[in-house]
Enzyme design. Structure first.
Site, mmCIF file in Angstrom:
data_model
loop_
_atom_site.group_PDB
_atom_site.id
_atom_site.type_symbol
_atom_site.label_atom_id
_atom_site.label_comp_id
_atom_site.label_asym_id
_atom_site.label_seq_id
_atom_site.Cartn_x
_atom_site.Cartn_y
_atom_site.Cartn_z
ATOM 1 N N HIS A 280 0.822 -1.217 0.000
ATOM 2 C CA HIS A 280 0.000 0.000 0.000
ATOM 3 C C HIS A 280 0.858 1.270 0.000
ATOM 4 O O HIS A 280 0.927 1.935 -1.009
ATOM 5 C CB HIS A 280 -1.016 0.029 1.155
ATOM 6 C CG HIS A 280 -1.900 -1.166 1.218
ATOM 7 N ND1 HIS A 280 -2.696 -1.531 0.160
ATOM 8 C CD2 HIS A 280 -2.105 -2.110 2.185
ATOM 9 C CE1 HIS A 280 -3.365 -2.624 0.472
ATOM 10 N NE2 HIS A 280 -3.022 -3.006 1.696
ATOM 11 N N ASP A 331 -4.775 -8.637 -3.247
ATOM 12 C CA ASP A 331 -5.104 -8.340 -1.855
ATOM 13 C C ASP A 331 -6.425 -8.984 -1.406
ATOM 14 O O ASP A 331 -6.457 -10.170 -1.108
ATOM 15 C CB ASP A 331 -5.106 -6.811 -1.671
ATOM 16 C CG ASP A 331 -5.042 -6.406 -0.210
ATOM 17 O OD1 ASP A 331 -5.000 -7.279 0.664
ATOM 18 O OD2 ASP A 331 -5.030 -5.185 0.066
HETATM 19 ZN ZN LIG Z 1 -3.200 -7.097 2.619
#
Ligand SMILES: [Zn+2]
Length: 469
Positions: A280, A331
């Site tokens: 991220h 993810d």
């Molecule tokens: Zn993750």
């Protein structure tokens, strides 16, 4: 050669993508393990027969961040929850915890196999699994503490995907809070317990051709500084992954607890280099962007998940201009298409900057080629694999084949093929996915699809009946 030993194989590809451009046709020689011995524009005269690969062959996509079990809940968290603060990342996380509490090992394997098979069908040939669902429903380690790790390895093998397993250290509920009971399946009481799991996972991976083991730290909020340094501050081999700065709330909590922003903390305390993947890194200030780009670590962006969870936009344009590079990850599994991830990644930046060229430096540079090349190169490093060249000698022949007849691809210039795929195409443009020289998916179907779906459906039906009883 002994009877039954795997044979050298010779493939003739209509076109094969190299970093320098397309080789067309391309002749590829593989050893019995599917490793590349030779790539050439000319056929070796000694080869007796060539197997045709009819299409445009590109390297397989790299999925650098996955939580396989979350495939179970993709699409189930799209309604307003009954709480005062409304729906955000933290409300979604509660739903994810409830999902994680339900899975038994055989169900984990069935769900992960389905998720991995779908990844393969959409063109991923490798996945980095960020794995923290370690213990049983009561939070007690299984008699084999690597039970769930083994299940993920079995799932990857059944789907045919390369697996880089990242067992994750997870200890706290927040910077200053103990874990909640809902997190009980994730928690290791000590770093020694976690390091024991790493040894067991490495042993389980054994000499498997397509499994390797790295290290994972859940996040700065879930592991104390001393423990992070114990795992990642010492010399180690292989890839290391950590979630960081996904939410503004997390940055604020980190500032309060440590006096530093999360990415700054990592830059200050860890020897960040190309072994490290930061997942991220959505919320960075200018200095963090500059220093992270200079560190040679990889940022793994998960555009569909970050959009789904309302995380915010990664500062790709600024990071890229300073030399930073990225990989992509599925993810939370809201999409398993790398094409969609790359399109989302670029479009988010275009919408924010009101410009079209985000990554390219020179007139004529192709946007699709740039996003594909970074995602592949840095995805390989995130897996702990070499990233010298596309289809380099000694690497497995892992590929995606584009359909030259598909209207989104047909008639496009060679240079624009990747752009056509990423901005105007979809998984429909794929003839199939190849691992180690063998087709795993063809014409939109994983070749093991029937059995994989049956076992997945049984697992889902069982989970539903468990929930109702
Ligand atoms: Zn993750």
């Amino acid at each position: 050669m002994s009877a039954g030993a795997p044979q050298t194989r010779h493939l003739r590809c209509d076109a094969l993508l190299q970093r320098s451009g397309w080789m067309s046709p391309a002749y590829v020689v593989l050893d019995g393990q599917g490793l590349i011995i030779d790539v050439s524009a000319a056929a070796a005269p000694a080869a007796s027969s060539w197997e045709d690969v009819p299409g445009y062959v590109i390297p397989g996509f790299q999925n650098a961040h996955s939580h396989a079990f979350q495939y179970l809940m993709a699409g189930l968290a799209e309604h307003r929850p009954n709480n005062a603060s409304g729906d955000d990342f933290w409300a979604w996380r509660d739903a994810m915890y409830r999902c994680a509490l339900q899975l038994r090992p055989e169900q984990m394997q069935a769900v992960a196999t389905m998720a991995y098979a779908e990844m393969v069908r959409h063109g991923y040939t490798a996945v980095a699994e960020f794995h923290y669902l370690h213990h049983d429903e009561h939070g007690v380690p299984y008699s084999d503490p690597a039970e769930m790790s083994r299940r993920l390895m079995a799932a990857a093998e059944a789907a045919g995907i390369h697996l880089t397993l990242l067992p994750v250290l997870y200890q706290k509920g927040g910077f200053t809070t103990a874990p909640s009971p809902k997190q009980r399946r994730f928690i290791h009481g000590s770093v020694d317990d976690y390091l024991d799991l790493l040894v067991l996972a490495e042993r389980a991976a054994g000499h498997a051709q397509d499994v390797q083991v790295g290290r994972g730290i859940h996040s700065l909020r879930a592991v104390a500084a001393a423990e992070i340094l114990q795992v990642l501050g010492q010399p180690f081999n292989g890839p290391a992954h950590i979630h960081v700065a996904e939410q503004i709330g997390e940055v604020e909590q980190c500032l309060k607890a440590t006096g530093m922003r999360p990415v700054d903390w990592l830059l200050t305390h860890l020897p960040l280099d190309q072994r490290f993947s930061l997942i991220h890194a959505t919320h960075m200030d200018q200095l963090e962007i500059k220093n992270l780009a200079a560190s040679n670590a990889t940022v793994v962006v998960a555009p569909s998940t970050e959009a789904n969870l309302g995380d915010g936009l990664f500062s790709l344009r600024e990071y890229w201009q300073l030399g930073g590079r990225f990989a992509i990850g599925s993810d939370s599994q809201v999409t398993l298409s790398p094409i969609e991830e790359l399109r989302w990644l670029d479009y988010g930046q275009r919408l924010r900057s009101k410009k079209r060229q985000i990554l390219t430096a020179q007139p004529g540079d192709e946007y699709g080629t740039e996003v594909f090349t970074s995602a592949w190169t840095r995805g390989r490093l995130a897996m702990g694999q070499s990233a010298d060249d596309f289809f380099s000698i000694g690497t497995a022949f892992d590929a995606v084949v584009l359909d030259p007849e598909h209207p989104a691809i047909y008639g496009k210039s060679a240079n624009s093929r990747l752009s056509a795929l990423i901005y105007a195409g979809s998984s429909d443009c794929l003839l199939g996915t190849i691992r180690r020289g063998h087709w795993l998916a063809k014409h939109g179907r994983h070749l093991g699809q029937a059995a994989i779906r049956r076992e997945y459906q049984q697992a889902i039906d069982t989970i539903r009946s468990q929930a109702q009883s």
